[in-house]
Design a protein around this motif. Structure first.
Motif, PDB file in Angstrom:
ATOM      1  N   GLN A 568       0.813  -1.214   0.000  1.00  0.00           N
ATOM      2  CA  GLN A 568       0.000   0.000   0.000  1.00  0.00           C
ATOM      3  C   GLN A 568       0.847   1.263   0.000  1.00  0.00           C
ATOM      4  O   GLN A 568       0.565   2.220  -0.716  1.00  0.00           O
ATOM      5  N   GLN A 569       1.892   1.220   0.819  1.00  0.00           N
ATOM      6  CA  GLN A 569       2.681   2.448   0.985  1.00  0.00           C
ATOM      7  C   GLN A 569       3.278   2.917  -0.345  1.00  0.00           C
ATOM      8  O   GLN A 569       3.157   4.073  -0.724  1.00  0.00           O
ATOM      9  N   LYS A 570       3.868   1.956  -1.065  1.00  0.00           N
ATOM     10  CA  LYS A 570       4.467   2.286  -2.367  1.00  0.00           C
ATOM     11  C   LYS A 570       3.391   2.779  -3.328  1.00  0.00           C
ATOM     12  O   LYS A 570       3.609   3.703  -4.104  1.00  0.00           O
ATOM     13  N   ALA A 571       2.220   2.117  -3.268  1.00  0.00           N
ATOM     14  CA  ALA A 571       1.134   2.472  -4.179  1.00  0.00           C
ATOM     15  C   ALA A 571       0.715   3.914  -3.970  1.00  0.00           C
ATOM     16  O   ALA A 571       0.552   4.677  -4.930  1.00  0.00           O
ATOM     17  N   TYR A 572       0.570   4.330  -2.679  1.00  0.00           N
ATOM     18  CA  TYR A 572       0.094   5.698  -2.436  1.00  0.00           C
ATOM     19  C   TYR A 572       1.189   6.728  -2.656  1.00  0.00           C
ATOM     20  O   TYR A 572       0.905   7.871  -2.988  1.00  0.00           O
ATOM     21  N   GLU A 573       2.463   6.271  -2.544  1.00  0.00           N
ATOM     22  CA  GLU A 573       3.570   7.172  -2.914  1.00  0.00           C
ATOM     23  C   GLU A 573       3.474   7.490  -4.406  1.00  0.00           C
ATOM     24  O   GLU A 573       3.686   8.630  -4.830  1.00  0.00           O
ATOM     25  N   LEU A 574       3.128   6.480  -5.184  1.00  0.00           N
ATOM     26  CA  LEU A 574       2.981   6.677  -6.631  1.00  0.00           C
ATOM     27  C   LEU A 574       1.777   7.572  -6.929  1.00  0.00           C
ATOM     28  O   LEU A 574       1.856   8.502  -7.732  1.00  0.00           O
ATOM     29  N   LEU A 575       0.640   7.280  -6.238  1.00  0.00           N
ATOM     30  CA  LEU A 575      -0.578   8.054  -6.492  1.00  0.00           C
ATOM     31  C   LEU A 575      -0.393   9.527  -6.118  1.00  0.00           C
ATOM     32  O   LEU A 575      -0.951  10.415  -6.751  1.00  0.00           O
ATOM     33  N   ASP A 576       0.421   9.757  -5.085  1.00  0.00           N
ATOM     34  CA  ASP A 576       0.687  11.136  -4.677  1.00  0.00           C
ATOM     35  C   ASP A 576       1.298  11.960  -5.801  1.00  0.00           C
ATOM     36  O   ASP A 576       1.122  13.170  -5.863  1.00  0.00           O
ATOM     37  N   LEU A 577       2.035  11.256  -6.684  1.00  0.00           N
ATOM     38  CA  LEU A 577       2.668  11.971  -7.807  1.00  0.00           C
ATOM     39  C   LEU A 577       1.626  12.641  -8.687  1.00  0.00           C
ATOM     40  O   LEU A 577       1.882  13.677  -9.294  1.00  0.00           O
ATOM     41  N   LEU A 578       0.407  12.043  -8.743  1.00  0.00           N
ATOM     42  CA  LEU A 578      -0.644  12.598  -9.592  1.00  0.00           C
ATOM     43  C   LEU A 578      -1.180  13.912  -9.031  1.00  0.00           C
ATOM     44  O   LEU A 578      -1.688  14.750  -9.772  1.00  0.00           O
ATOM     45  N   LEU A 579      -1.064  14.040  -7.705  1.00  0.00           N
ATOM     46  CA  LEU A 579      -1.602  15.245  -7.072  1.00  0.00           C
ATOM     47  C   LEU A 579      -0.526  16.306  -6.855  1.00  0.00           C
ATOM     48  O   LEU A 579      -0.818  17.426  -6.460  1.00  0.00           O
ATOM     49  N   ASP A 580       0.722  15.894  -7.129  1.00  0.00           N
ATOM     50  CA  ASP A 580       1.837  16.803  -6.909  1.00  0.00           C
ATOM     51  C   ASP A 580       2.143  17.528  -8.223  1.00  0.00           C
ATOM     52  O   ASP A 580       2.566  16.907  -9.202  1.00  0.00           O
ATOM     53  N   GLU A 581       1.904  18.842  -8.233  1.00  0.00           N
ATOM     54  CA  GLU A 581       2.071  19.576  -9.493  1.00  0.00           C
ATOM     55  C   GLU A 581       3.523  19.657  -9.927  1.00  0.00           C
ATOM     56  O   GLU A 581       3.826  19.702 -11.115  1.00  0.00           O
ATOM     57  N   THR A 582       4.432  19.658  -8.950  1.00  0.00           N
ATOM     58  CA  THR A 582       5.861  19.765  -9.307  1.00  0.00           C
ATOM     59  C   THR A 582       6.355  18.505 -10.017  1.00  0.00           C
ATOM     60  O   THR A 582       7.361  18.531 -10.726  1.00  0.00           O
ATOM     61  N   ALA A 583       5.630  17.375  -9.822  1.00  0.00           N
ATOM     62  CA  ALA A 583       6.073  16.122 -10.444  1.00  0.00           C
ATOM     63  C   ALA A 583       5.834  16.122 -11.949  1.00  0.00           C
ATOM     64  O   ALA A 583       6.438  15.335 -12.672  1.00  0.00           O
TER      65      ALA A 583
END
Lengths: 664, 164
Positions: A568-583
């Motif tokens: 789960q942790q890795k999955a949500y780290e990845l999903l966070d990239l979608l909400l991070d504009e700097t990414a």
């Protein structure tokens, strides 16, 4: 004493135990007669080709085994160039390799520079040496040097040189005839050249007396490297020589027949017979290639039938190259391209021609079964690949299998070069078998025995197998895993095949897998996600050409796969990239700014978060879904979060406020 | 003249040597470390008297047998040439400093076997080029076909049998 008693007891006991058996008569069987090689044959039957090993030309190590056609070529050539470098070194400094203990001395371990035509003594002997080692250009240079230095060259040597330069059109031996370096022979490409007029061959032809032999050699050379003017010249030479009551050799006739139309070819054959020359297999092959020039399908088939009938009549066995010429030219060239067959009429004609081709092939294969096949000409091996092409077009699996059994039988001595033509042959067979077969087990068996040993991994084959997997109601984890692993080795992870890999993995139902299979699934997903993430992180200037940014759909699929394997942790780290504009902006971006997360993947992730009563995960999913969904769709989702998760009043207020701000 | 009298006195006084004897057998004995970081491969871990029992020879040929000793010194010299060449040619890929290269002679063919590790910049084309070069170079040098049958490990730790 005790020993004797003991022995007596043993004997009486053994006698009493074997008493009933004594009534049967014991006979010793005579030895089975065996030939000296029987044992070796028995041993050889127990060992067969190792279908899992790479070709012996490669280093048998997982990392060095090539999996695609291009890596096979690259690695083979790299090894060969290493060898050539070492030989060059030894040629340059022979004294450093002067360990001379071998008896007899082997010239292969003593590479030497070729004699320089500008340095050697201009003698006939040196010229003959160059001619015998087939150094065409060097011998031309030496000959011209001898002429300019007024050194006499005897007629005999001139004739030898003339033979050589005419056969090779005054240029060096083509790669196809290289003996020492196999890689260049098989992978190197020679452009077909036209006749070099005014070169040494022409000069020698003018110098030498016009005998039957010289004229025949010249005609054959002009026809071998034919263009319009050289053909004209060959025909004129032929007419002149025939008018002067000269005799032309068979090779010249063959050249002329091959370069003419079928009707002219037939006349030439009649002339050959009038000169008491019986046509051989090369003559018939030339006649077949002249028949192949006929524009109409019916004319071609008629001509082919006539020629084969004539061969049978005079007892010339058709070679595989004759069949190759027939099969290659039987179908109209313009109909072979799928896109060019537009009208129904054309499709009908194509189908008719394909049927005729298949029936010819059926006859040919029946006549070849059980026969010892020997190479007669250099194009004999091409028959197999051409025939497999026809079977593939006609989707005739039975005949294709029959062809493979003929090719692989011990009676066949005609072999295609590995990695190039042989690989095409097996690739077509495998594609046909995969397309026709409904059983995933059979596809798996075929795939594992042929890829990557005989057939390189390619996009078409991988997507074909993926299509089969998707269409089948059964699941076949070993096949899916194997195709994905081969895809990783072949660099297919980015692009369409990579997308297909994720789709297939998402379709895997984990509860149907066994324990070890589930472990394999876990490690495969971990490996794939790690590679995709690593590819996206090549943001440095020098590495940027390798970078493949993550797309939002890719992120959502990867996150789904990771949650399925419990990360789960890795999955949500990845999903966070979608909400991070700097990414997704700037030079350090790792995510594509365009595209959306897959709704089905997000829905499953959301459900999973609710099941686990994970407020943070559910809220993340909701926020990602809000990028594509409107307020009406989001409200029920928010209500479900309030039902399932432990949210306090403050959190409820924030979520409701967030929903209220979404567009209607 | 008088000055040297002092030395005469020093020499005449007898002393007991406390240095340890150097006659001991040192082969196959590896010094251990306090934190068990010394890597031992299988080959190192087995003692010399285990050769032919638990481990094998590093060179295989028939020149050690009775009546086959026509060119024993030659074989020893060739082995050294091959080992030095491999050590010098694959410096980035060696494991345990290339001490465990096995040389086998079968018929007229010389086969070099053993382990190599991936170098820092892994380029498979380069590996193939080097294999082709090494095989051809040694073949021309020794006037007999030479083949490399080296297998690759990811790092030296993969060949560890024990740490002492």
């Amino acid at each position: 004493m005790i020993g004797r008693m003991g022995l007596g007891r043993v004997i009486t006991r053994s006698l009493s135990s074997v008493e009933p058996a004594l009534s049967q008569k014991l006979t010793i069987q005579p030895a089975i007669e065996r030939s000296p090689t029987d044992l070796l044959n028995a041993l050889s039957e127990t060992v067969g080709p190792d279908t899992t090993a790479p070709h012996f030309a490669y280093i048998d190590d997982p990392i060095t085994i090539p999996s695609t056609q291009s890596t096979k070529k690259t690695y083979f050539m790299a090894k060969e160039f290493g060898k050539r470098a070492a030989r060059e070194l030894a040629t340059e400094w022979p004294t450093l390799f002067a360990f001379d203990r071998d008896q007899p001395q082997l010239p292969v371990f003593r590479p030497r520079h070729l004699a320089d035509p500008l340095q050697v003594e201009p003698t006939e002997n040196n010229l003959l040496k160059m001619i015998s080692s087939r150094e065409v250009k060097d011998s031309c240079i030496l000959y011209e040097r001898m002429r300019s230095e007024n050194v006499d060259v005897s007629e005999k040597v001139q004739l030898e040189l003339f033979r050589l330069v005419t056969y090779y059109n005054s240029s060096n031996v083509p790669f196809a005839e290289w003996e020492e370096f196999v890689g260049m022979r098989n992978f190197g490409e020679d452009s077909t050249s036209s006749w070099k007029s005014g070169a040494v061959a022409d000069l020698l032809f003018e110098t030498l007396p016009k005998t039957d032999e010289t004229v025949s050699i010249m005609i054959a050379g002009l026809c071998k490297f034919s263009d319009h003017s050289s053909l004209e010249r060959a025909r004129e030479l032929y007419k002149e020589h025939r008018a002067a009551k000269g005799k032309v050799y068979r090779e010249a006739f063959n050249g002329l027949i091959g370069a003419s139309s079928y009707s002219v070819g037939k006349k030439l054959v009649a002339e050959m017979i009038s000169l008491r020359m019986t046509p051989d297999i090369f003559t018939f092959n030339a006649l077949l290639s002249s028949a192949a020039k006929a524009g109409k399908f019916e004319d071609r088939v008629k001509a082919f039938t006539e020629i084969i009938g004539e061969m049978k009549e005079i007892g010339v066995e058709p070679a595989l190259s004759s069949f190759h010429l027939i099969i290659k030219n039987i179908i109209d060239f313009k109909l072979l391209d799928n896109e060019k067959r537009e009208s129904d009429e054309q499709k009908k004609t194509y189908n008719h021609q394909l049927t005729v081709a298949i029936s010819w092939l059926n006859e040919i294969q029946n006549s070849l079964t059980g026969k010892t096949l020997k190479p007669i000409t250099s194009t004999c091996n091409l028959f197999f690949v051409e025939a497999m092409g026809i079977h593939y077009r006609a989707a005739n699996e039975n005949l294709a299998e029959n062809l493979v059994s003929i090719y692989e039988s011990k009676a066949n001595e005609v072999k295609m070069p590995a990695f190039t033509i042989e690989s095409m042959f097996y690739n077509r067979q495998l594609q046909l078998a995969v397309e026709q077969s409904a059983s995933l087990n059979r596809i798996y068996d075929l795939y594992t025995t042929m890829v990557p040993r005989l057939v390189g991994v390619n996009n078409y084959l991988s997507s074909l197998v993926f299509r089969k997997l998707a269409a089948s109601s059964d699941r076949h984890w070993p096949l899916l895993r194997r195709v994905i692993i081969d895809g990783i080795a072949a660099g297919q992870m980015n692009g369409v095949i990579g997308e297909e890999m994720r789709k297939q993995l998402c379709n895997v139902q984990l509860h149907t897998l066994g324990t070890s299979e589930r472990e394999q699934f876990t490690s495969l997903v971990q490996k794939l996600v790690a590679v995709w993430v690593e590819f996206s992180q090549f943001t440095e200037e020098r590495m940027r050409r390798l970078q493949r940014k993550l797309s939002p759909s890719q992120i959502s699929e990867c996150a789904l796969l990771l949650t399925r394997i419990g990360e789960q942790q890795k999955a949500y780290e990845l999903l966070d990239l979608l909400l991070d504009e700097t990414a997704s902006s700037g030079d350090e971006a790792t995510v594509y700014p365009r595209g959306h997360a897959r709704p089905w993947a997000m829905a499953e992730l959301f459900e999973d978060a609710l099941r686990k009563r994970d407020t943070y995960a559910a809220a993340t999913c909701l926020q990602i879904m809000s990028l594509t969904a409107n307020r009406a769709k989001l409200e029920p989702l928010a209500n479900r979060i309030f039902e399932k998760c432990n949210v306090n009043q403050e959190q409820v207020r924030i979520i409701q406020g967030f929903i209220r701000l979404r567009p209607q | 003249m008088l000055r040297s009298i002092q030395h005469v006195e020093a020499l005449s006084s007898r002393q007991i040597s406390t240095t340890s004897m150097l006659l001991k057998n040192r082969a196959g004995k590896t010094k251990s470390t306090s934190n068990r970081t010394q890597l031992l491969t299988y080959e190192m871990a087995q003692k010399p008297h285990h050769i032919g029992v638990r481990k094998s020879w590093l060179t295989w040929h028939s020149q050690n047998l009775e009546e086959f000793r026509q060119s024993q010194p030659l074989v020893v010299a060739q082995d050294e040439v091959v080992r030095r060449f491999i050590r010098g040619f694959f410096p980035q890929n060696l494991v345990v400093s290339g001490n465990e290269i096995v040389i086998k002679r079968r018929g007229n063919v010389l086969i070099v076997a053993g382990f190599l590790q991936y170098s820092r910049r892994l380029d498979i084309r380069r590996i193939y080029w080097m294999f082709g070069f090494a095989e051809e170079f040694l073949s021309i040098l020794l006037k007999q076909p030479v083949k490399l049958e080296m297998a690759f490990v990811e790092s030296e730790e993969d060949v560890a049998y024990n740490y002492i």
